[in-house]
Scaffold this active site. Structure first.
Site, PDB file in Angstrom:
ATOM      1  N   GLU A 167       0.831  -1.199   0.000  1.00 44.14           N
ATOM      2  CA  GLU A 167       0.000   0.000   0.000  1.00 44.14           C
ATOM      3  C   GLU A 167       0.866   1.249   0.000  1.00 44.14           C
ATOM      4  O   GLU A 167       1.940   1.283   0.596  1.00 44.14           O
ATOM      5  CB  GLU A 167      -0.922  -0.010   1.223  1.00 44.14           C
ATOM      6  CG  GLU A 167      -1.985  -1.095   1.092  1.00 44.14           C
ATOM      7  CD  GLU A 167      -2.918  -1.191   2.290  1.00 44.14           C
ATOM      8  OE1 GLU A 167      -4.100  -1.495   2.080  1.00 44.14           O
ATOM      9  OE2 GLU A 167      -2.490  -0.967   3.425  1.00 44.14           O
ATOM     10  N   CYS A 181       3.373   8.702   0.999  1.00 44.96           N
ATOM     11  CA  CYS A 181       3.893   7.792   2.026  1.00 44.96           C
ATOM     12  C   CYS A 181       4.083   6.432   1.367  1.00 44.96           C
ATOM     13  O   CYS A 181       3.121   5.834   0.883  1.00 44.96           O
ATOM     14  CB  CYS A 181       2.884   7.700   3.172  1.00 44.96           C
ATOM     15  SG  CYS A 181       3.338   6.501   4.425  1.00 44.96           S
ATOM     16  N   CYS A 225       6.577  -6.454   7.682  1.00 47.60           N
ATOM     17  CA  CYS A 225       7.705  -5.911   8.452  1.00 47.60           C
ATOM     18  C   CYS A 225       8.104  -6.931   9.512  1.00 47.60           C
ATOM     19  O   CYS A 225       7.251  -7.595  10.097  1.00 47.60           O
ATOM     20  CB  CYS A 225       7.298  -4.598   9.131  1.00 47.60           C
ATOM     21  SG  CYS A 225       8.664  -3.832  10.031  1.00 47.60           S
ATOM     22  N   CYS A 227       6.522  -4.431  16.121  1.00 46.54           N
ATOM     23  CA  CYS A 227       6.154  -3.458  17.153  1.00 46.54           C
ATOM     24  C   CYS A 227       4.734  -3.776  17.648  1.00 46.54           C
ATOM     25  O   CYS A 227       3.851  -4.123  16.858  1.00 46.54           O
ATOM     26  CB  CYS A 227       6.248  -2.034  16.624  1.00 46.54           C
ATOM     27  SG  CYS A 227       7.924  -1.647  16.083  1.00 46.54           S
ATOM     28  N   CYS A 240       1.431  -2.056  16.013  1.00 50.35           N
ATOM     29  CA  CYS A 240       1.406  -1.796  14.568  1.00 50.35           C
ATOM     30  C   CYS A 240       0.837  -2.983  13.796  1.00 50.35           C
ATOM     31  O   CYS A 240       1.309  -4.113  13.943  1.00 50.35           O
ATOM     32  CB  CYS A 240       2.828  -1.487  14.098  1.00 50.35           C
ATOM     33  SG  CYS A 240       2.977  -1.323  12.312  1.00 50.35           S
ATOM     34  N   SER A 244      11.870   7.088   8.123  1.00 49.06           N
ATOM     35  CA  SER A 244      11.485   6.801   9.502  1.00 49.06           C
ATOM     36  C   SER A 244      11.952   5.413   9.887  1.00 49.06           C
ATOM     37  O   SER A 244      11.752   4.446   9.149  1.00 49.06           O
ATOM     38  CB  SER A 244       9.953   6.887   9.612  1.00 49.06           C
ATOM     39  OG  SER A 244       9.525   6.467  10.888  1.00 49.06           O
ATOM     40  N   LEU A 246      10.700   6.395  18.501  1.00 42.77           N
ATOM     41  CA  LEU A 246      11.227   6.185  19.858  1.00 42.77           C
ATOM     42  C   LEU A 246      10.200   5.461  20.738  1.00 42.77           C
ATOM     43  O   LEU A 246      10.475   4.393  21.256  1.00 42.77           O
ATOM     44  CB  LEU A 246      11.597   7.544  20.454  1.00 42.77           C
ATOM     45  CG  LEU A 246      12.615   7.504  21.573  1.00 42.77           C
ATOM     46  CD1 LEU A 246      13.959   7.024  21.068  1.00 42.77           C
ATOM     47  CD2 LEU A 246      12.754   8.881  22.219  1.00 42.77           C
ATOM     48  N   CYS A 300      -1.202   5.862   9.929  1.00 41.89           N
ATOM     49  CA  CYS A 300       0.026   5.218  10.405  1.00 41.89           C
ATOM     50  C   CYS A 300      -0.263   3.898  11.091  1.00 41.89           C
ATOM     51  O   CYS A 300      -1.126   3.823  11.953  1.00 41.89           O
ATOM     52  CB  CYS A 300       0.713   6.083  11.456  1.00 41.89           C
ATOM     53  SG  CYS A 300       1.533   7.489  10.782  1.00 41.89           S
TER      54      CYS A 300
HETATM   55  N1  SAH Z   1       9.052   1.092  10.124  1.00 39.11           N
HETATM   56  C1  SAH Z   1       9.278   2.473  10.210  1.00 39.11           C
HETATM   57  C2  SAH Z   1       8.435   3.274   9.247  1.00 39.11           C
HETATM   58  C3  SAH Z   1       6.998   2.853   9.090  1.00 39.11           C
HETATM   59  S1  SAH Z   1       5.900   3.085  10.448  1.00 39.11           S
HETATM   60  C4  SAH Z   1       9.088   2.971  11.614  1.00 39.11           C
HETATM   61  O1  SAH Z   1       8.498   2.265  12.425  1.00 39.11           O
HETATM   62  O2  SAH Z   1       9.566   4.063  11.900  1.00 39.11           O
HETATM   63  C5  SAH Z   1       5.631   4.850  10.467  1.00 39.11           C
HETATM   64  C6  SAH Z   1       5.219   5.389  11.848  1.00 39.11           C
HETATM   65  O3  SAH Z   1       3.902   4.947  12.203  1.00 39.11           O
HETATM   66  C7  SAH Z   1       6.137   4.914  12.968  1.00 39.11           C
HETATM   67  O4  SAH Z   1       6.536   5.955  13.802  1.00 39.11           O
HETATM   68  C8  SAH Z   1       5.234   3.952  13.701  1.00 39.11           C
HETATM   69  O5  SAH Z   1       5.636   3.775  15.016  1.00 39.11           O
HETATM   70  C9  SAH Z   1       3.895   4.592  13.557  1.00 39.11           C
HETATM   71  N2  SAH Z   1       2.796   3.694  13.896  1.00 39.11           N
HETATM   72  C10 SAH Z   1       2.755   2.344  13.766  1.00 39.11           C
HETATM   73  N3  SAH Z   1       1.583   1.858  14.195  1.00 39.11           N
HETATM   74  C11 SAH Z   1       0.851   2.923  14.613  1.00 39.11           C
HETATM   75  C12 SAH Z   1      -0.457   3.062  15.143  1.00 39.11           C
HETATM   76  N4  SAH Z   1      -1.259   2.019  15.314  1.00 39.11           N
HETATM   77  N5  SAH Z   1      -0.885   4.297  15.460  1.00 39.11           N
HETATM   78  C13 SAH Z   1      -0.095   5.384  15.272  1.00 39.11           C
HETATM   79  N6  SAH Z   1       1.141   5.298  14.749  1.00 39.11           N
HETATM   80  C14 SAH Z   1       1.627   4.089  14.435  1.00 39.11           C
HETATM   81 FE1  SF4 Z   2       7.606  -2.237  11.310  1.00 34.13          FE
HETATM   82 FE2  SF4 Z   2       7.477   0.401  11.709  1.00 34.13          FE
HETATM   83 FE3  SF4 Z   2       5.334  -1.181  12.157  1.00 34.13          FE
HETATM   84 FE4  SF4 Z   2       7.430  -1.299  13.806  1.00 34.13          FE
HETATM   85  S1  SF4 Z   2       6.076   0.467  13.477  1.00 34.13           S
HETATM   86  S2  SF4 Z   2       6.324  -3.057  12.952  1.00 34.13           S
HETATM   87  S3  SF4 Z   2       9.111  -1.005  12.376  1.00 34.13           S
HETATM   88  S4  SF4 Z   2       6.328  -0.795  10.202  1.00 34.13           S
END
Ligand code: SAH
Ligand code: SF4
Length: 362
Positions: A94, A107, A114, A118, A121, A195, A219, A337
């Site tokens: 996407e 974006c 991935c 996390c 996510c 990012s 972070l 995000c």
């Molecule tokens: N993998 C990289 C880039 C993609 S995620 C990274 O993690 O930085 C882009 C951003 O979306 C990251 O800061 C991530 O922490 C945030 N993100 C992921 N899941 C989210 C959610 N459910 N709500 C808000 N932000 C989220």
């Molecule tokens: Fe991957 Fe970024 Fe999602 Fe973490 S927040 S699982 S690094 S896409």
């Protein structure tokens, strides 16, 4: 049998030139073809009119120019557009267009899924399927620009779609060189933000690159123990080492590292967290972007109230830390995000997480 001709869209300009020389043609044809693909968005050899007919035929026989195919296009009530794209092997990713933030922003994804897992996510829940190629990463921008009629408009690019860009380092950097090439879309590196959760060896390497995007660090936590849980790669590359690497990172004059901080109700959003964050960022040229959680089924956290978010932001700001709160865009079409997850991977076998990320030793 699948077509296995090499893809010219994934080559940097100097690689295309080398290929043309190898075929016995003058080097400048490499630049012409690069311009056709990346500047004008033309992928049919027959339309490359300033290239001789014979060469066009030879290229069409030996090569292809791949472009991710638009399977679905969804438009949110706030103007955000999400594209579901199909790659040559049928995998789906996407890419998202976010208007007026105040700039126009694309974006894009760097991996199918991935590996980082996390805890908040959805993409992380998929596990990793595969890395994208340079052509597939840069191709998303080409498709978005064409679909939205923005080939001649300025836009920003954020590598914040599916995947962890520093876990697919070489392809990501090659894609950035294609996107910033003056004979292609010529996007200024100042308009690109990468990012990352902080894959340290790759972050150290990024610090030495000639094409340098803006840096955003995910972070999300102020203690090692909590970050171990929320962002599992912290077990391998901890918070302290990550912040030390940020202190060393060559941030250009007048620029700053963005620290992204997803806010999870009652977990990492207390006044104590805010004060710890102030202390951790001391001495780093940074700013904080708060991301109130985008909730989703299967994500075991809740979004804090606006009051809690504002209180947290106020503490940062009272201590001189520049802070913004990310407005969530495109939530009605699951384009916000952390909400990117593709059908193919939901119906296929579950994705893998990289075993090498899981050890809890530091
Ligand atoms: N993998 C990289 C880039 C993609 S995620 C990274 O993690 O930085 C882009 C951003 O979306 C990251 O800061 C991530 O922490 C945030 N993100 C992921 N899941 C989210 C959610 N459910 N709500 C808000 N932000 C989220
Ligand atoms: Fe991957 Fe970024 Fe999602 Fe973490 S927040 S699982 S690094 S896409």
């Amino acid at each position: 049998m699948p077509d296995s001709k090499p893809d010219l869209a994934g080559l940097e300009q100097h690689e295309l030139e080398r290929e043309l020389v190898r075929l016995g043609h003058p080097r400048f044809h490499g630049r012409q073809i690069f311009q056709w693909i990346h500047k004008r968005g033309v992928t049919d050899f027959a339309l490359m009119t300033d290239v001789g007919r014979e060469l066009r035929q030879q290229l069409a026989e030996g090569f292809r120019i791949l472009t991710p195919e638009v399977v679905r296009k969804e438009r949110s009530s706030d103007g955000t557009v999400k594209l579901l794209l199909r790659l040559a092997d049928g995998k789906q990713i996407e890419s998202v267009f976010i208007p007026d933030t105040p700039s126009q922003t694309f974006c894009i994804s760097t991996q199918v899924g991935c590996a980082m897992g996390c805890a908040f996510c959805l993409t992380g829940k998929m596990g990793i399927d595969r890395n994208l190629t340079p052509g597939e990463i840069a191709g998303q921008v080409r498709v978005l620009a064409a679909e939205l009629k923005m080939l001649d408009v300025r836009f920003n690019i954020v590598l914040m779609g599916m995947g962890e860009p520093l876990h697919n380092y070489d392809a990501t950097m090659a894609a950035l060189r294609i996107l910033t090439d003056e004979h292609g879309l010529a996007v200024s590196p100042k308009r690109i933000t990468l990012s990352t959760v902080g894959v340290l060896p790759a972050l150290e390497k990024l610090a030495t690159e000639p094409v340098m995007p803006n840096l955003a660090i995910s972070l999300h936590s102020t203690t090692e123990d909590q970050r171990d849980m929320l962002v599992p790669i912290n077990r391998k590359y901890g918070l302290k080492e990550l912040l030390d690497a940020c202190r060393r990172f060559p941030v250009k004059r007048r620029e700053r590292i963005t620290f992204e901080y997803v806010m999870l109700d009652g977990v990492n959003d207390t006044p104590d967290d805010a004060r710890r964050l102030v202390r951790l960022l001391h001495g780093i040229r940074g700013k904080v972007n708060l991301l109130p959680l985008n909730e989703a089924a299967g994500i075991p956290f809740e979004r804090p109230s606006d009051d809690r978010v504002n209180r947290f932001a106020q503490i940062l700001s009272d201590h001189g830390v520049t802070v913004s709160v990310r407005k969530s865009r495109g939530r009605d079409i699951r384009a916000a995000c952390g909400q990117l997850i593709t059908e193919s991977s939901r119906t296929n076998a579950p994705g893998r997480r990289l075993a090498s990320l899981m050890p809890v030793s530091r």
